[in-house]
Design a protein around this motif. Structure first.
Motif, PDB file in Angstrom:
ATOM      1  N   SER A 174       0.904  -1.199  -0.128  1.00 20.63           N
ATOM      2  CA  SER A 174      -0.006   0.044   0.118  1.00 20.63           C
ATOM      3  C   SER A 174       0.954   1.278  -0.085  1.00 20.63           C
ATOM      4  O   SER A 174       1.962   1.230   0.528  1.00 20.63           O
ATOM      5  CB  SER A 174      -1.023  -0.071   1.194  1.00 20.63           C
ATOM      6  N   SER A 175       0.186   2.344  -0.672  1.00 20.16           N
ATOM      7  CA  SER A 175       1.098   3.455  -0.521  1.00 20.16           C
ATOM      8  C   SER A 175       0.662   4.347   0.670  1.00 20.16           C
ATOM      9  O   SER A 175       1.442   5.409   1.068  1.00 20.16           O
ATOM     10  CB  SER A 175       0.710   4.366  -1.814  1.00 20.16           C
ATOM     11  N   ASN A 176      -0.330   4.437   1.289  1.00 21.92           N
ATOM     12  CA  ASN A 176      -0.772   5.012   2.320  1.00 21.92           C
ATOM     13  C   ASN A 176      -1.583   4.174   3.495  1.00 21.92           C
ATOM     14  O   ASN A 176      -2.175   5.043   4.540  1.00 21.92           O
ATOM     15  CB  ASN A 176      -1.758   6.192   1.820  1.00 21.92           C
ATOM     16  N   LYS A 370      -1.136   4.743  10.254  1.00 21.47           N
ATOM     17  CA  LYS A 370      -0.452   5.356  11.173  1.00 21.47           C
ATOM     18  C   LYS A 370       1.086   4.532  11.230  1.00 21.47           C
ATOM     19  O   LYS A 370       2.113   4.889  11.291  1.00 21.47           O
ATOM     20  CB  LYS A 370      -0.822   5.754  12.385  1.00 21.47           C
ATOM     21  N   HIS A 371       0.660   3.040  11.177  1.00 20.47           N
ATOM     22  CA  HIS A 371       1.700   2.280  11.081  1.00 20.47           C
ATOM     23  C   HIS A 371       2.639   2.209   9.921  1.00 20.47           C
ATOM     24  O   HIS A 371       3.765   2.357   9.747  1.00 20.47           O
ATOM     25  CB  HIS A 371       1.506   0.724  11.472  1.00 20.47           C
ATOM     26  N   LEU A 372       2.007   2.358   8.671  1.00 15.45           N
ATOM     27  CA  LEU A 372       2.730   2.486   7.552  1.00 15.45           C
ATOM     28  C   LEU A 372       3.443   3.742   7.533  1.00 15.45           C
ATOM     29  O   LEU A 372       4.492   3.831   6.794  1.00 15.45           O
ATOM     30  CB  LEU A 372       1.657   2.197   6.419  1.00 15.45           C
ATOM     31  N   TRP A 373       2.862   4.777   7.955  1.00 15.47           N
ATOM     32  CA  TRP A 373       3.462   6.169   7.874  1.00 15.47           C
ATOM     33  C   TRP A 373       4.715   6.128   8.627  1.00 15.47           C
ATOM     34  O   TRP A 373       5.760   6.466   8.448  1.00 15.47           O
ATOM     35  CB  TRP A 373       2.415   7.247   8.603  1.00 15.47           C
ATOM     36  N   SER A 374       4.723   5.523   9.822  1.00 15.52           N
ATOM     37  CA  SER A 374       5.787   5.292  10.873  1.00 15.52           C
ATOM     38  C   SER A 374       7.048   4.543   9.969  1.00 15.52           C
ATOM     39  O   SER A 374       8.061   5.053  10.105  1.00 15.52           O
ATOM     40  CB  SER A 374       5.613   4.597  11.803  1.00 15.52           C
ATOM     41  N   LEU A 375       6.655   3.744   9.131  1.00 18.20           N
ATOM     42  CA  LEU A 375       7.389   2.788   8.318  1.00 18.20           C
ATOM     43  C   LEU A 375       8.346   3.833   7.384  1.00 18.20           C
ATOM     44  O   LEU A 375       9.377   3.647   6.808  1.00 18.20           O
ATOM     45  CB  LEU A 375       7.082   1.689   7.958  1.00 18.20           C
ATOM     46  N   ILE A 376       7.551   4.645   6.835  1.00 15.30           N
ATOM     47  CA  ILE A 376       7.958   5.577   5.696  1.00 15.30           C
ATOM     48  C   ILE A 376       8.825   6.547   6.153  1.00 15.30           C
ATOM     49  O   ILE A 376       9.905   6.949   5.655  1.00 15.30           O
ATOM     50  CB  ILE A 376       6.756   6.365   4.871  1.00 15.30           C
ATOM     51  N   TYR A 377       8.305   6.930   7.205  1.00  9.44           N
ATOM     52  CA  TYR A 377       9.288   7.993   8.142  1.00  9.44           C
ATOM     53  C   TYR A 377      10.550   7.581   8.552  1.00  9.44           C
ATOM     54  O   TYR A 377      11.773   8.150   8.265  1.00  9.44           O
ATOM     55  CB  TYR A 377       8.568   8.562   9.344  1.00  9.44           C
ATOM     56  N   ARG A 378      10.732   6.468   8.868  1.00  4.49           N
ATOM     57  CA  ARG A 378      11.833   5.741   9.349  1.00  4.49           C
ATOM     58  C   ARG A 378      12.796   5.294   8.167  1.00  4.49           C
ATOM     59  O   ARG A 378      13.714   5.645   8.122  1.00  4.49           O
ATOM     60  CB  ARG A 378      11.649   4.140  10.002  1.00  4.49           C
TER      61      ARG A 378
END
Length: 386
Positions: A174-176, A370-378
């Motif tokens: 997923s992208s988001n 929000k879990h995916l967002w945290s992975l992108i941020y990392r």
């Protein structure tokens, strides 16, 4: 302390709006100075406010146009040289090609591209070869490429667009991700859903299939209309809800298909909707017979509303949906298989109940936003050096 500058680019603002909802504001909260770039649109001021980010308009076409594309490339280079971003992250094919080329020309250090579907999968001949070359060039200019599904990653490797060390699927794909708190039943949604049902004369005796997306050939609309029309001849209570815009300039439906949609009392066409949740709330089954996808949001959204999904055996769809667990997987472009799957869920009470029970938990467990967002941020932090 200077904030790291992040630019996210899509071809049209609708992609920023729908594909990246909330993600840019999250990055602002994590300390990034975020800019959005796409062609101009009516909702850009709303986007700036919602995402706490700055919008910059650079016109880009979704079709091949060498002169216009060259103008867009020069404009992007000029923007990058002025802003001096640390990261340029692109989405959608044309924005990916122009954005990655411009970022390399402007010496942007971190150049990232997310792949969320490949139009070339349905192309042939010279057009396919041209699209393959543009994909290869996009990945050549990027330092990292993020297919948003495992199957898409395998297709890219098989096509030899880039080496495996440049590719990475973040999380489960997923992208988001999906905001599972937003996509669930609430009293307000029930009220809106009841109004829609009353408006279209839907009752408890109706069984409603829903499609959400662009009403074009490569979404499987031609097969869906034929399968549904045949099924409706035997089951007068069924309805088909079409939620999405026609795109006659890019991938038009046949005149016969358009006539079937327009002449059927059982097909309800509501056009594009900003909020699809009330329409999911009045439906029983999602039908999504697309020919190609990256990692589609619609099956995740439907799953959050406890809708079993009928999807085709293509990238993304066959990762979100597990056959006979939260939906049914069928071959693409197969009217008989589609009609049979629709019939099974219409008449098979036990099967329908099983798939419905599993639908929301399977999405929440794997794709919480929000879990995916945290992975992108990392990922950003790692590339920036910690």
């Amino acid at each position: 302390m200077m904030l790291s500058k992040l630019i996210r680019i899509t071809t049209v603002p609708l992609s920023l709006d729908k594909l990246l909802t909330g993600q840019l504001k999250y990055m602002v909260g994590k300390g990034f100075d975020v800019y959005m770039i796409s062609s101009m649109g009516n909702n850009v001021h709303f986007l700036e406010e919602r995402e706490s980010s700055t919008f910059i308009a650079v016109e880009m076409t979704r079709f091949i146009s060498p002169i216009k594309d060259l103008v867009s490339l020069f404009k992007l280079v000029r923007v990058f040289r002025k802003l001096k971003p640390d990261i340029v992250h692109t989405h959608t094919p044309k924005a990916g090609l122009l954005g990655m080329m411009a970022a390399r020309i402007a010496n942007v250090p971190i150049r990232l591209h997310t792949v969320a579907g490949l139009p070339l999968m349905e192309a042939t001949g010279m057009k396919r070869r041209l699209l393959e070359y543009t994909e290869w060039l996009t990945y050549k200019c990027a330092i990292k490429v993020y297919p948003n599904s495992t199957n898409l990653k395998e297709f890219i490797l098989k096509s030899k667009f880039c080496s495996s060390d440049k590719l990475k699927v973040i999380g489960n794909g997923s992208s988001n991700g999906i905001n599972t708190n937003h996509f669930k039943i609430s009293p307000e949604l029930v009220s809106k859903a009841d109004s829609i049902k009353e408006n279209f004369g839907l009752t408890e005796s109706n069984f409603t299939f829903i499609f959400i997306g662009r009403l074009v050939k490569d979404k499987g609309i031609e097969e869906l209309i034929q399968a549904f029309t045949s099924l409706a001849e035997r089951h007068a209570q069924i309805r088909l809800l079409l939620v999405g815009p026609f795109e006659p300039e890019l991938d038009p439906l046949s005149a016969e298909c358009l006539a079937m949609i327009g002449n059927s009392n059982a097909i309800i066409n509501v056009g594009y909707q900003d909020d699809v949740r009330p329409y999911l709330a009045i439906s029983n089954v999602l039908v999504f017979p697309s020919y190609r996808e990256g990692f589609p949001n619609v099956p995740m959204q439907a799953g959050c509303f406890e809708l079993p999904a009928i999807v085709t055996d293509i990238n993304g769809c066959n990762e979100i949906i597990a056959n006979e667990e939260n939906g049914l997987i069928i071959p693409p472009k197969n009217i008989d298989a589609l009609q049979n799957a629709m019939s099974r869920l219409l008449t098979g009470e036990a099967l329908y109940g099983k798939l419905q029970k599993n639908s929301r938990p399977m999405i929440v467990d794997r794709y919480e936003q929000k879990h995916l967002w945290s992975l992108i941020y990392r990922e950003y932090e790692s590339l920036l050096g910690g």
